[in-house]
Motif scaffolding. Structure first.
Motif, PDB file in Angstrom:
ATOM      1  N   LYS A  35      -5.087   0.952   3.450  1.00  0.00           N
ATOM      2  CA  LYS A  35      -4.707   0.914   2.033  1.00  0.00           C
ATOM      3  C   LYS A  35      -3.688   2.006   1.729  1.00  0.00           C
ATOM      4  O   LYS A  35      -2.715   1.787   1.002  1.00  0.00           O
ATOM      5  N   ARG A  36      -3.923   3.188   2.268  1.00  0.00           N
ATOM      6  CA  ARG A  36      -3.002   4.305   2.040  1.00  0.00           C
ATOM      7  C   ARG A  36      -1.644   4.019   2.656  1.00  0.00           C
ATOM      8  O   ARG A  36      -0.597   4.166   2.007  1.00  0.00           O
ATOM      9  N   ASP A  37      -1.638   3.591   3.928  1.00  0.00           N
ATOM     10  CA  ASP A  37      -0.372   3.369   4.620  1.00  0.00           C
ATOM     11  C   ASP A  37       0.431   2.249   3.975  1.00  0.00           C
ATOM     12  O   ASP A  37       1.659   2.344   3.846  1.00  0.00           O
ATOM     13  N   TYR A  38      -0.234   1.187   3.568  1.00  0.00           N
ATOM     14  CA  TYR A  38       0.463   0.067   2.930  1.00  0.00           C
ATOM     15  C   TYR A  38       1.154   0.526   1.643  1.00  0.00           C
ATOM     16  O   TYR A  38       2.322   0.186   1.389  1.00  0.00           O
ATOM     17  N   ASP A  89      -4.988  -0.013  -5.548  1.00  0.00           N
ATOM     18  CA  ASP A  89      -5.976  -0.382  -4.529  1.00  0.00           C
ATOM     19  C   ASP A  89      -6.358   0.826  -3.683  1.00  0.00           C
ATOM     20  O   ASP A  89      -7.537   1.041  -3.371  1.00  0.00           O
ATOM     21  N   TYR A  90      -5.368   1.641  -3.334  1.00  0.00           N
ATOM     22  CA  TYR A  90      -5.650   2.845  -2.540  1.00  0.00           C
ATOM     23  C   TYR A  90      -6.403   3.885  -3.363  1.00  0.00           C
ATOM     24  O   TYR A  90      -7.408   4.450  -2.915  1.00  0.00           O
ATOM     25  N   LEU A  91      -5.946   4.130  -4.578  1.00  0.00           N
ATOM     26  CA  LEU A  91      -6.558   5.179  -5.398  1.00  0.00           C
ATOM     27  C   LEU A  91      -8.007   4.841  -5.760  1.00  0.00           C
ATOM     28  O   LEU A  91      -8.860   5.729  -5.837  1.00  0.00           O
ATOM     29  N   LYS A  92      -8.302   3.564  -5.977  1.00  0.00           N
ATOM     30  CA  LYS A  92      -9.653   3.170  -6.379  1.00  0.00           C
ATOM     31  C   LYS A  92     -10.599   2.990  -5.201  1.00  0.00           C
ATOM     32  O   LYS A  92     -11.773   3.349  -5.276  1.00  0.00           O
ATOM     33  N   TYR A  93     -10.076   2.450  -4.089  1.00  0.00           N
ATOM     34  CA  TYR A  93     -10.971   2.037  -3.011  1.00  0.00           C
ATOM     35  C   TYR A  93     -10.690   2.697  -1.657  1.00  0.00           C
ATOM     36  O   TYR A  93     -11.442   2.475  -0.708  1.00  0.00           O
ATOM     37  N   GLY A  94      -9.641   3.523  -1.580  1.00  0.00           N
ATOM     38  CA  GLY A  94      -9.315   4.118  -0.288  1.00  0.00           C
ATOM     39  C   GLY A  94      -9.219   5.624  -0.283  1.00  0.00           C
ATOM     40  O   GLY A  94      -9.501   6.264   0.724  1.00  0.00           O
ATOM     41  N   ARG A  95      -8.818   6.209  -1.396  1.00  0.00           N
ATOM     42  CA  ARG A  95      -8.602   7.662  -1.428  1.00  0.00           C
ATOM     43  C   ARG A  95      -9.928   8.397  -1.511  1.00  0.00           C
ATOM     44  O   ARG A  95     -10.761   8.100  -2.374  1.00  0.00           O
TER      45      ARG A  95
END
Length: 419
Positions: free
Chosen positions: A241-244, A300-306
């Motif tokens: 998620k972060r890389d995308y 998506d990254y901030l909510k579910y990956g970070r």
């Protein structure tokens, strides 16, 4: 147990437990173990049981000789860091993982003082970027060390022979770096003369190298290759998620790796759907739209990956202690996914800047006006953007002119071709 009186086996065992407690990968742990194997063999050979910092220093000298950390290749710096990490852990029970930071370069003595005055003068009058200032410090400090080795302590003892001998030590396999070094050295020699520190101007003895900046075409990837690249990312885990999200910032908005790594929450305005930040390379403020695809990936990254963190930067490492990422982290990730996607990288650079180049290339293919591309890339001048015109071969073909036929009389003139 007193950490300062541990055997090497006790120390490394405790260190490994620590690494696992902070969720370091088994790959990272194996790299530490590999570095320590030779240390253990060295201690066994010399019949040392208790590990001390002096033993670590003696071991590194036996492996590398007398060395300066700053002059070592990256692989050797990693090696040194893994040995030195034992001392940090021995004294504190923890360690700041990763390579040690380079010590600031000290400009000592009369010549060193003159160099520092010269750097300050250039900074003040030419508004040098941090990257350029770093280049001045690197090459002038290297020249200072060269002079110190020859016991030259004052500027008036530097003659043309010293300049030329130092130049012969510059790496000819890196023409861009050599070009920068010659430019800095030439200006320093002129500065010494203009300020009365030497009686003769030696700037003229420093050769020109005829280096042509930006001589190579920028590396780009086609739209099909970009789809393969993005498709190789597993977006079902935090790292993916972060890389995308990071890659879309480069591919859809043309952000540099340094600006992606430096992106903070304060730079994101969800009300106006804009990114607002000052570019690290140019110090120029820029405003870019939050495109739907980019915004959705970021959310998506901030909510579910970070990971949970008080860090103000958006993009964090995926392992504890969850530090902010660095530009080289982004570069490593780009290379990883390009290889996973099976994209042919022959004769092409494959770092994050290639994604930025691809962004510009795709804009050109869509006939986007050059000033618009220049603004999107954050260039201070359209001349920088002209560099990308060379990769738009279809547009260049449209600019080609027909070659007029050569009249037969040309071949009949004196000295010409005769059947």
């Amino acid at each position: 147990m007193d950490l300062k009186k541990q055997t090497i086996d006790e120390l490394t065992e405790d260190f490994l437990l620590y690494l696992r407690s902070i969720k370091r990968s088994e790959g990272t742990i194996r790299r530490y173990l590999t570095a320590w194997e030779r240390l253990k063999a060295y201690m066994a050979l010399h019949k040392h049981k208790i590990y001390t910092p002096k033993i670590g220093e003696a071991f590194l000298i036996s492996e590398l000789g007398t060395y300066r950390y700053e002059d070592l290749p990256l692989s050797k710096q990693n090696y040194v860091s893994k040995i030195e990490a034992l001392v940090d852990f021995q004294n504190t029970g923890k360690v700041l993982l990763g390579m040690r930071k380079k010590t600031p370069k000290e400009f000592n003595g009369a010549i060193g003082k003159a160099m520092q005055v010269f750097i300050d003068f250039r900074k003040r009058n030419y508004c040098l970027s941090p990257v350029t200032i770093n280049n001045y410090e690197i090459y002038l400090h290297s020249f200072l060390c060269f002079l110190n080795d020859r016991r030259i302590g004052s500027a008036n003892r530097i003659n043309h022979a010293e300049y030329l001998q130092f130049i012969t030590q510059l790496d000819t396999s890196k023409p861009a770096a050599r070009h920068v070094a010659l430019y800095i050295l030439r200006n320093f020699a002129l500065f010494l003369y203009q300020n009365g520190l030497v009686a003769k101007d030696y700037s003229g003895v420093i050769p020109s190298d005829n280096y042509k900046q930006q001589s190579r075409l920028p590396s780009t990837f086609t739209k099909d290759e970009i789809e393969l690249f993005l498709g190789a990312i597993d977006r079902g885990n935090p790292k993916g998620k972060r890389d995308y999200a990071m890659f879309l910032l480069a591919l859809k908005l043309g952000l540099r790796a340094s600006d992606i790594a430096n992106l903070k929450f304060e730079n994101i305005s969800w009300i106006t759907n804009e990114f607002n930040f000052e570019q690290k390379k140019t110090a120029k403020p820029i405003t870019l739209p939050i495109l739907p695809e980019v915004g959705n990936a970021l959310i998506d990254y901030l909510k579910y990956g970070r990971p949970q963190s008080f860090e103000k930067h958006c993009f964090l490492q995926v392992v504890y202690p969850y530090n902010r990422i660095a530009s080289h982290d982004l570069g490593n990730a780009v290379q990883f996914y390009l290889k996973r996607a099976g994209i042919n990288l022959q004769n092409r650079k494959h770092g994050p800047h290639a994604l930025r180049h691809s962004f510009a290339s795709h804009l050109l293919q869509e006939s986007t006006p050059l000033p618009v591309i220049s603004e999107a890339l954050g260039h201070t001048s359209s001349n920088s953007t002209m560099f990308y015109l060379r990769i738009d071969t279809s547009a260049l073909k449209e600019c080609s002119l027909d070659v007029p036929p050569v009249p037969f009389s040309f071949y009949e003139q004196k000295g010409g071709y005769h059947a």
